[in-house]
Scaffold this motif. Structure first.
Motif, mmCIF file in Angstrom:
data_model
loop_
_atom_site.group_PDB
_atom_site.id
_atom_site.type_symbol
_atom_site.label_atom_id
_atom_site.label_comp_id
_atom_site.label_asym_id
_atom_site.label_seq_id
_atom_site.Cartn_x
_atom_site.Cartn_y
_atom_site.Cartn_z
ATOM 1 N N GLY A 22 0.945 -1.096 -0.100
ATOM 2 C CA GLY A 22 -0.123 0.098 0.123
ATOM 3 C C GLY A 22 0.839 1.200 0.193
ATOM 4 O O GLY A 22 1.676 1.397 -0.955
ATOM 5 N N ILE A 23 0.752 1.941 1.158
ATOM 6 C CA ILE A 23 1.611 3.336 1.251
ATOM 7 C C ILE A 23 2.234 3.280 2.495
ATOM 8 O O ILE A 23 2.130 3.819 3.679
ATOM 9 C CB ILE A 23 0.787 4.499 1.260
ATOM 10 N N PRO A 24 3.473 2.782 2.314
ATOM 11 C CA PRO A 24 4.378 2.726 3.582
ATOM 12 C C PRO A 24 4.764 3.965 4.324
ATOM 13 O O PRO A 24 4.933 4.843 3.328
ATOM 14 C CB PRO A 24 5.748 2.049 2.867
ATOM 15 N N PRO B 246 -8.712 -0.226 -8.581
ATOM 16 C CA PRO B 246 -9.773 -1.339 -7.943
ATOM 17 C C PRO B 246 -9.083 -2.180 -6.949
ATOM 18 O O PRO B 246 -9.209 -2.396 -5.820
ATOM 19 C CB PRO B 246 -10.222 -2.394 -9.068
ATOM 20 N N LYS B 247 -7.700 -2.680 -7.386
ATOM 21 C CA LYS B 247 -6.812 -3.238 -6.466
ATOM 22 C C LYS B 247 -6.342 -2.398 -5.514
ATOM 23 O O LYS B 247 -6.134 -2.871 -4.191
ATOM 24 C CB LYS B 247 -5.714 -4.163 -7.196
ATOM 25 N N TRP C 280 -8.624 -0.322 1.502
ATOM 26 C CA TRP C 280 -9.830 -0.241 2.575
ATOM 27 C C TRP C 280 -9.789 -1.845 3.195
ATOM 28 O O TRP C 280 -10.430 -1.803 4.140
ATOM 29 C CB TRP C 280 -10.892 -0.026 1.624
ATOM 30 N N PHE C 281 -9.522 -2.859 2.412
ATOM 31 C CA PHE C 281 -9.919 -4.104 3.042
ATOM 32 C C PHE C 281 -8.498 -4.937 3.225
ATOM 33 O O PHE C 281 -8.717 -6.301 3.631
ATOM 34 C CB PHE C 281 -10.637 -4.805 1.907
ATOM 35 N N HIS C 282 -7.532 -4.348 3.273
ATOM 36 C CA HIS C 282 -6.286 -5.060 3.460
ATOM 37 C C HIS C 282 -6.103 -6.236 2.420
ATOM 38 O O HIS C 282 -5.288 -7.200 3.012
ATOM 39 C CB HIS C 282 -5.952 -5.491 4.767
ATOM 40 N N ALA C 283 -6.513 -6.008 1.207
ATOM 41 C CA ALA C 283 -6.455 -7.228 0.337
ATOM 42 C C ALA C 283 -4.649 -6.964 -0.238
ATOM 43 O O ALA C 283 -4.535 -6.796 -1.611
ATOM 44 C CB ALA C 283 -7.250 -7.146 -0.692
ATOM 45 N N PRO D 294 1.223 0.172 -3.772
ATOM 46 C CA PRO D 294 0.060 -0.391 -3.983
ATOM 47 C C PRO D 294 -0.449 -0.951 -5.492
ATOM 48 O O PRO D 294 -1.546 -1.636 -5.721
ATOM 49 C CB PRO D 294 -1.111 0.831 -3.649
ATOM 50 N N TYR D 295 0.674 -1.023 -6.135
ATOM 51 C CA TYR D 295 0.571 -1.809 -7.492
ATOM 52 C C TYR D 295 1.611 -2.178 -8.170
ATOM 53 O O TYR D 295 2.974 -1.992 -7.335
ATOM 54 C CB TYR D 295 -0.313 -0.902 -8.514
ATOM 55 N N CYS D 296 1.725 -2.991 -8.954
ATOM 56 C CA CYS D 296 2.938 -3.733 -9.656
ATOM 57 C C CYS D 296 3.373 -2.769 -10.666
ATOM 58 O O CYS D 296 2.555 -2.471 -11.650
ATOM 59 C CB CYS D 296 2.716 -5.140 -10.076
ATOM 60 N N GLU D 297 4.640 -2.598 -10.785
ATOM 61 C CA GLU D 297 5.258 -1.704 -12.040
ATOM 62 C C GLU D 297 6.719 -2.314 -12.212
ATOM 63 O O GLU D 297 7.295 -2.951 -11.270
ATOM 64 C CB GLU D 297 5.247 -0.239 -11.888
#
Length: 314
Positions: free
Chosen positions: A18-20, A81-82, A88-91, A179-182
């Motif tokens: 997410g956002i450390p 969405p991810k 929000w949901f710690h997914a 929070p995302y893959c790059e």
């Protein structure tokens, strides 16, 4: 846990943090991000709908705008969405192949967005410098071929990212601190020499952005020469007005992109949270602003929206 492939071992999944540094605020940060995403979806869908139903808008400028709207929908939906599920949901877990697919979509459609803006600059150049030949030069077939070329360029340049990474061994560490893959984030988890991958990434970034910016700059230099040669000030203002929306969209894309690129490569003293927030804005602000900019500044689209809201027939 690592799975075995034909050429390497790869993790079953990655953990997106997410956002450390802002763990306690992530839940609330997600609300403005969600609002921006909703605006992007509604705005770009509205632009596409208006261009589809209004046959007077089936002109090069609006066809390129439709391509830009589709690109913005794909680009924002490939990450948001991810990201919202994480905040929000710690997914936090994401499957390995899903991560590589996200890498492809982010980089491919960022390239497409830049290419569409380049094509729009060419359209403005022909429209202003050769107004009598505009419709004969930029026919729907030519517009389609330009769009296909931009998409093909993205596929050919970005596909090697995923192919090269998928053939490399990964370290036991499977944590991606964002929070995302790059591409660069995934590359840091590889337990092998990644100099070729990094060099190729720089080549793609500089070749795509460099080529597009050169074409855009040359187009606007020629436009400026033509506009300054017009006899009346009113005609000059009208010509500049037709370019204003495009210039705003260019700035909305390239300024956050440049900051993100520079901080990722050289900004070692910039906090991770600041870098990640700007990277998120780079992927979300242009898709949100583009339909607003064109909706406000383009009379045909603005009138269609007003008619739809007021329930009036066109």
């Amino acid at each position: 846990m690592l799975a075995s492939g034909n050429h390497s071992s790869y993790p079953v999944s990655f953990i997106l943090l997410g956002i450390p540094g802002l763990e306690n605020s992530q839940f609330w940060i997600a609300f403005p991000l969600c609002a921006m995403y909703v605006v992007a979806i509604i705005g770009n869908t509205t632009v596409l709908h208006i261009i589809r139903i209004d046959h007077t808008l089936h002109e090069p400028m609006y066809l390129f705008l439709a391509m830009l709207a589709i690109t913005d929908l794909v680009l924002s939906s490939s990450t948001q969405p991810k990201m919202l599920a994480i905040l929000w949901f710690h997914a936090h877990e994401t499957e390995y192949h899903a991560c590589l697919i996200q890498v492809f979509f982010i980089h491919a459609f960022s390239s497409v967005e830049s290419g569409v803006l380049m094509a729009m600059a060419l359209d403005r150049y022909v429209a202003i410098c050769f107004p009598l030949r505009h419709s004969s030069v930029l026919t729907p077939a030519v517009v389609g071929k330009l769009g296909a070329a931009v998409m093909m360029r993205a596929l050919l340049l970005v596909s090697p990212f995923c192919i090269m990474v998928s053939r490399m061994p990964f370290c036991p560490n499977q944590i991606i601190p964002q929070p995302y893959c790059e591409h660069m984030a995934v590359l840091k988890l590889v337990c092998a020499d990644t100099r070729v991958n990094r060099a190729y990434g720089l080549f793609v970034a500089f070749s795509v952005v460099g080529f597009d910016m050169i074409v855009i700059s040359v187009s606007y230099v020629m436009i400026l020469r033509t506009v300054l040669g017009l006899p009346s000030g009113q005609a000059q203002l009208k010509a500049f007005g037709t370019c204003a929306s495009h210039i705003c969209v260019i700035l909305a894309l390239y300024i956050p992109a440049l900051f993100t690129f520079l901080t990722h490569r050289f900004g070692h003293h910039v906090s991770r949270a600041v870098h990640i927030m700007f990277a998120n804005l780079y992927l979300l602000v242009p898709p949100m602003l583009n339909p607003i900019i064109y909706g406000v500044r383009t009379k045909q689209i603005r009138n269609r929206v007003i008619q739809g809201c007021c329930g009036k027939d066109p």
